[in-house]
Motif scaffolding. Structure first.
Motif, PDB file in Angstrom:
ATOM      1  N   LEU A  21      41.211  39.178  41.881  1.00 30.28           N
ATOM      2  CA  LEU A  21      41.943  39.611  40.692  1.00 30.28           C
ATOM      3  C   LEU A  21      41.236  40.783  40.006  1.00 30.28           C
ATOM      4  CD1 LEU A  21      44.286  39.250  38.746  1.00 30.28           C
ATOM      5  CD2 LEU A  21      42.990  37.460  37.587  1.00 30.28           C
ATOM      6  N   MET A  22      39.911  40.711  39.897  1.00 32.75           N
ATOM      7  CA  MET A  22      39.149  41.795  39.272  1.00 32.75           C
ATOM      8  C   MET A  22      39.317  43.094  40.065  1.00 32.75           C
ATOM      9  SD  MET A  22      35.728  39.613  38.275  1.00 32.75           S
ATOM     10  CE  MET A  22      34.694  41.043  37.929  1.00 32.75           C
ATOM     11  N   ALA A  74      39.922  38.892  33.593  1.00 30.89           N
ATOM     12  CA  ALA A  74      40.448  38.149  34.746  1.00 30.89           C
ATOM     13  C   ALA A  74      40.475  36.655  34.467  1.00 30.89           C
ATOM     14  CB  ALA A  74      39.607  38.443  35.990  1.00 30.89           C
ATOM     15  N   ARG A 105      43.366  35.643  32.291  1.00 31.53           N
ATOM     16  CA  ARG A 105      44.637  35.549  33.022  1.00 31.53           C
ATOM     17  C   ARG A 105      44.710  34.271  33.852  1.00 31.53           C
ATOM     18  NH1 ARG A 105      47.233  41.455  33.874  1.00 31.53           N
ATOM     19  NH2 ARG A 105      46.395  42.314  31.960  1.00 31.53           N
ATOM     20  N   ASN A 145      43.333  44.338  40.007  1.00 35.25           N
ATOM     21  CA  ASN A 145      43.883  44.812  38.724  1.00 35.25           C
ATOM     22  C   ASN A 145      42.887  45.607  37.891  1.00 35.25           C
ATOM     23  OD1 ASN A 145      45.776  42.956  39.694  1.00 35.25           O
ATOM     24  ND2 ASN A 145      46.438  42.366  37.667  1.00 35.25           N
ATOM     25  N   GLN A 165      35.476  40.655  34.216  1.00 35.67           N
ATOM     26  CA  GLN A 165      35.472  39.219  34.500  1.00 35.67           C
ATOM     27  C   GLN A 165      36.137  38.455  33.353  1.00 35.67           C
ATOM     28  OE1 GLN A 165      31.888  37.556  36.170  1.00 35.67           O
ATOM     29  NE2 GLN A 165      32.267  35.569  35.241  1.00 35.67           N
TER      30      GLN A 165
END
Length: 199
Positions: free
Chosen positions: A144-145, A155, A158, A148, A152
Motif C-alpha cells: 500500500l505504501m 497507510a 487506510r 499509493n 506508514q
C-alpha cells in the motif's frame, strides 16, 4: 442460473491479481471502485453533495473530484468517512444492481463483483458467494505504501478504516492466499472455477 461472486479483501491484498484471472476466462466483472468513479463524474448528484458537505476545495478546477485530498481527510476521521459513505454508498449500490441486472440478461454462469468494502457496506447481500484475498499484514502495508506513495501512518489509517482481514476471512466462503507468486494465486482461482464448473 447465474451466480454472483463478491470478491473482496483488505486494501492492497491483491484483488486485482485475482480479477485478472477472471478476465482471462472472460467472466464479467463489475468493479465497485470504477462505479465509485462513475458516480462522482463532474456535474453528478454525488459530487454536488460532496462539495456541499466538504467544501469547494475537494473539487478540482476541471470539475473532477480531488480524490487524494478527500482521502487524506476521511481516512483520518471516522465521522467524515461515515458522512462520505452516506453520500456514496446508496448511489454505488444502485448502479451495481443495475449493471448486474443488465449482465444477467446474457445468462453468464458467473458474474464477479469486486467490492473492497463488501462486508462493511453489507454488499454480501448482493452476492451468492464471497471470496476474500489475503496476505500477511506487513506485505499489505508495504504494498500500500509503495502503490499509493503513502507514509506508514497514512497507510495504517487506510488499513484500519476497514474491517480487519481476519474478520473478513471468517465471513468468507472462499479464501485465496496471495502470499506467493502470481502463478500460485492464479492456480488457486482456476482450481476453484473448475471445481464449481464455472469454466
Amino acid at each position: 442460473m447465474t451466480k454472483v461472486l463478491g470478491l473482496t479483501g483488505g486494501i492492497a491484498t491483491g484483488k486485482s491479481t485475482v480479477s485478472r484471472v477472471f478476465e482471462e476466462y472472460h467472466i464479467p466483472i463489475i468493479s465497485a471502485d470504477e462505479v465509485a468513479r462513475q458516480v462522482v463524474e463532474p456535474g453528478s448528484v454525488a459530487l454536488n453533495e460532496i462539495q456541499a458537505q466538504f467544501g469547494q476545495v475537494y473539487v478540482n478546477d476541471d470539475g473532477t473530484l480531488n480524490r487524494q485530498l478527500l482521502g487524506t481527510l476521511v481516512f483520518g476521521n471516522s465521522q467524515k468517512l461515515d458522512l462520505l459513505n452516506q453520500i456514496m454508498q446508496p448511489k454505488i449500490r444502485a448502479e451495481i444492481q443495475r449493471q448486474v441486472a443488465t449482465l444477467k440478461q446474457r445468462k453468464p454462469k458467473l458474474i464477479v463483483l469486486e467490492i473492497p468494502l463488501l462486508f462493511e457496506q453489507h454488499g454480501n447481500q448482493l452476492v451468492d458467494i464471497t471470496m476474500v484475498v489475503k496476505v500477511a499484514r506487513q506485505v499489505q502495508l508495504d504494498r500500500l505504501m509503495a502503490r499509493n506513495q503513502l507514509s506508514q501512518h497514512e497507510a495504517l489509517n487506510r488499513i484500519h478504516s476497514q474491517m480487519s482481514l481476519a474478520e473478513k476471512i471468517k465471513r468468507a466462503d472462499v479464501v485465496i492466499d496471495n502470499a506467493g507468486t502470481v502463478e500460485q494465486t492464479r492456480e488457486q482461482v482456476v482450481k476453484w472455477l473448475e471445481n464449481y464448473k464455472f469454466i
